[in-house]
Design a protein around this motif. Sequence first.
Motif, PDB file in Angstrom:
ATOM      1  N   ASP A  56      -2.199  -6.258   8.317  1.00 13.27           N
ATOM      2  CA  ASP A  56      -0.997  -7.201   8.359  1.00 13.27           C
ATOM      3  C   ASP A  56      -0.913  -7.282   6.697  1.00 13.27           C
ATOM      4  O   ASP A  56       0.339  -7.642   6.259  1.00 13.27           O
ATOM      5  N   ARG A  57      -1.951  -7.333   6.079  1.00 11.10           N
ATOM      6  CA  ARG A  57      -2.078  -7.505   4.586  1.00 11.10           C
ATOM      7  C   ARG A  57      -1.603  -6.472   3.777  1.00 11.10           C
ATOM      8  O   ARG A  57      -0.781  -6.417   2.640  1.00 11.10           O
ATOM      9  N   LEU A  58      -1.860  -5.341   4.267  1.00  8.81           N
ATOM     10  CA  LEU A  58      -1.312  -3.814   3.660  1.00  8.81           C
ATOM     11  C   LEU A  58       0.109  -3.481   3.880  1.00  8.81           C
ATOM     12  O   LEU A  58       0.716  -2.756   2.979  1.00  8.81           O
ATOM     13  N   ILE A  62       4.261  -0.935   1.909  1.00  5.24           N
ATOM     14  CA  ILE A  62       4.814  -0.198   2.336  1.00  5.24           C
ATOM     15  C   ILE A  62       6.304  -0.323   3.308  1.00  5.24           C
ATOM     16  O   ILE A  62       6.964   0.724   3.588  1.00  5.24           O
ATOM     17  N   GLU A  63       6.350  -1.385   3.605  1.00  5.92           N
ATOM     18  CA  GLU A  63       7.550  -1.804   4.364  1.00  5.92           C
ATOM     19  C   GLU A  63       8.750  -1.523   3.576  1.00  5.92           C
ATOM     20  O   GLU A  63       8.994  -1.728   2.402  1.00  5.92           O
ATOM     21  N   GLY A  64       9.852  -0.773   3.843  1.00  9.98           N
ATOM     22  CA  GLY A  64      11.162  -0.389   3.373  1.00  9.98           C
ATOM     23  C   GLY A  64      11.031   0.809   2.703  1.00  9.98           C
ATOM     24  O   GLY A  64      11.890   1.176   1.952  1.00  9.98           O
ATOM     25  N   GLU A  65       9.745   1.426   2.652  1.00 11.39           N
ATOM     26  CA  GLU A  65       9.754   2.621   1.779  1.00 11.39           C
ATOM     27  C   GLU A  65       9.894   3.781   2.458  1.00 11.39           C
ATOM     28  O   GLU A  65       9.838   4.076   3.819  1.00 11.39           O
ATOM     29  N   GLY A  93      -8.301   0.110   7.167  1.00  8.86           N
ATOM     30  CA  GLY A  93      -7.024  -0.246   7.619  1.00  8.86           C
ATOM     31  C   GLY A  93      -6.148   0.461   6.891  1.00  8.86           C
ATOM     32  O   GLY A  93      -4.941   0.985   7.223  1.00  8.86           O
ATOM     33  N   LEU A  94      -6.524   0.443   5.294  1.00  9.81           N
ATOM     34  CA  LEU A  94      -5.624   1.410   4.598  1.00  9.81           C
ATOM     35  C   LEU A  94      -5.489   3.194   4.975  1.00  9.81           C
ATOM     36  O   LEU A  94      -4.508   3.512   4.936  1.00  9.81           O
ATOM     37  N   GLY A  95      -6.769   3.676   5.309  1.00 13.09           N
ATOM     38  CA  GLY A  95      -6.777   4.846   5.645  1.00 13.09           C
ATOM     39  C   GLY A  95      -5.892   5.260   6.943  1.00 13.09           C
ATOM     40  O   GLY A  95      -5.237   6.250   7.252  1.00 13.09           O
TER      41      GLY A  95
END
Length: 385
Positions: A56-58, A62-65, A93-95
């Motif tokens: 949720d924090r990451l 990337i949203e909209g990308e 989570g990033l991975g």
Amino acid sequence: MKITGYRCLRTFHDWRRPVGDVNGVIASGLTDVPLVLLETDEGVTGIGMGSHADVDRLFPAIEGEDPRAAPALYDRMLAAVFKTGHGGATFGGLGTLDSAIWDLKAKLAGEPLWRLLGARDRFVPGYASGLDIALDDTELSGFYTSMAEHGFTSGKLKGGRDVDADAARLDILADALRRNTAKPALMIDANESWNLKQAIRYVTAMEQRVDLTWVEEPLRRWDAAGHARLSRSVKAAVATGENLTGLEQYAPLFEHGAVDIVQAGAVWGVTHFLRVAAAAHSRNLPISPVGLSANAAVAHAASSVPNHLTAEVQDLGTPFGVTLDQHCADGGIVLGDGPGAGIEVDEDVITAGNNDGSWAVPAGPHVRPQRAGLSLVSEAHEFPK
């Protein structure tokens, strides 16, 4: 094409046997498998396996990308957690998001991920690894016999408590794998349970009886000086790196000449693996990803790098409600032709049949015993069934 949202889903893997290492065991053989489904404005969904930590924090990074900018989006996520740091659970989570992005990128190209990444061959050489410390001798033989039937010629034992017991159990592995080769490659994984002198004494004693290909995670993951001394003291290669959460954490190992087999955890994603592989290659070191049984995206990445040695294959099954476009044969993973990383998820089946299971159980392999690395005498230990 834009990333518009995500859904978190949780299924489970039934290993059909107790799994664990010297630090602890999951007697039920049931472990949870977090999935992230990354949505786009064109209806294409990317799937990543690994962790829900800090998703949720990451996600705002990337949203909209456009997902076709996968490496750049990885760096955006790193930057988004700059102040608190990307290590530890956050890196999981990033991975997972990173793997989902690469899945999207390949799907948009209409190609399997291995082809998109430039691989010439869909085959990923591997070795058998049973997470097997709780298996009795008969069960141990049965697991490695089943892996030998799929062509595997090398195997890794979870051990570290008793030299005599480990040597005898490695003989069992060798007997099972000899159907494919006269001299199987044998490895032992101590999961950071020794101090330096324990490691030297233990491996030296083992090498009087077994031709060890490598010893894995003998010391704490950050002990670069200790790993370097151990590597100079034994014949076996020293393998480590699966629990390092970021490329920068490898720098001390490289600077000390402390690692012979560079490892990277599959749960940390595709971009991390590719960058660690490139750093290892620049130092003429091989790369070996850990835990590829259901982390299909990193299997594709492994096929594309020039210094891939062998990949850990822990099981022939798949998580509940998940289908993978790959299979094991000839001692490795054969990747499919479907677009993306080859992961299909049946959400209805997962929702209807969800089962409880956790890798991080209180007495399991993710909890370091209080006296780890502080024992004067190696003793065998009975694990629960």
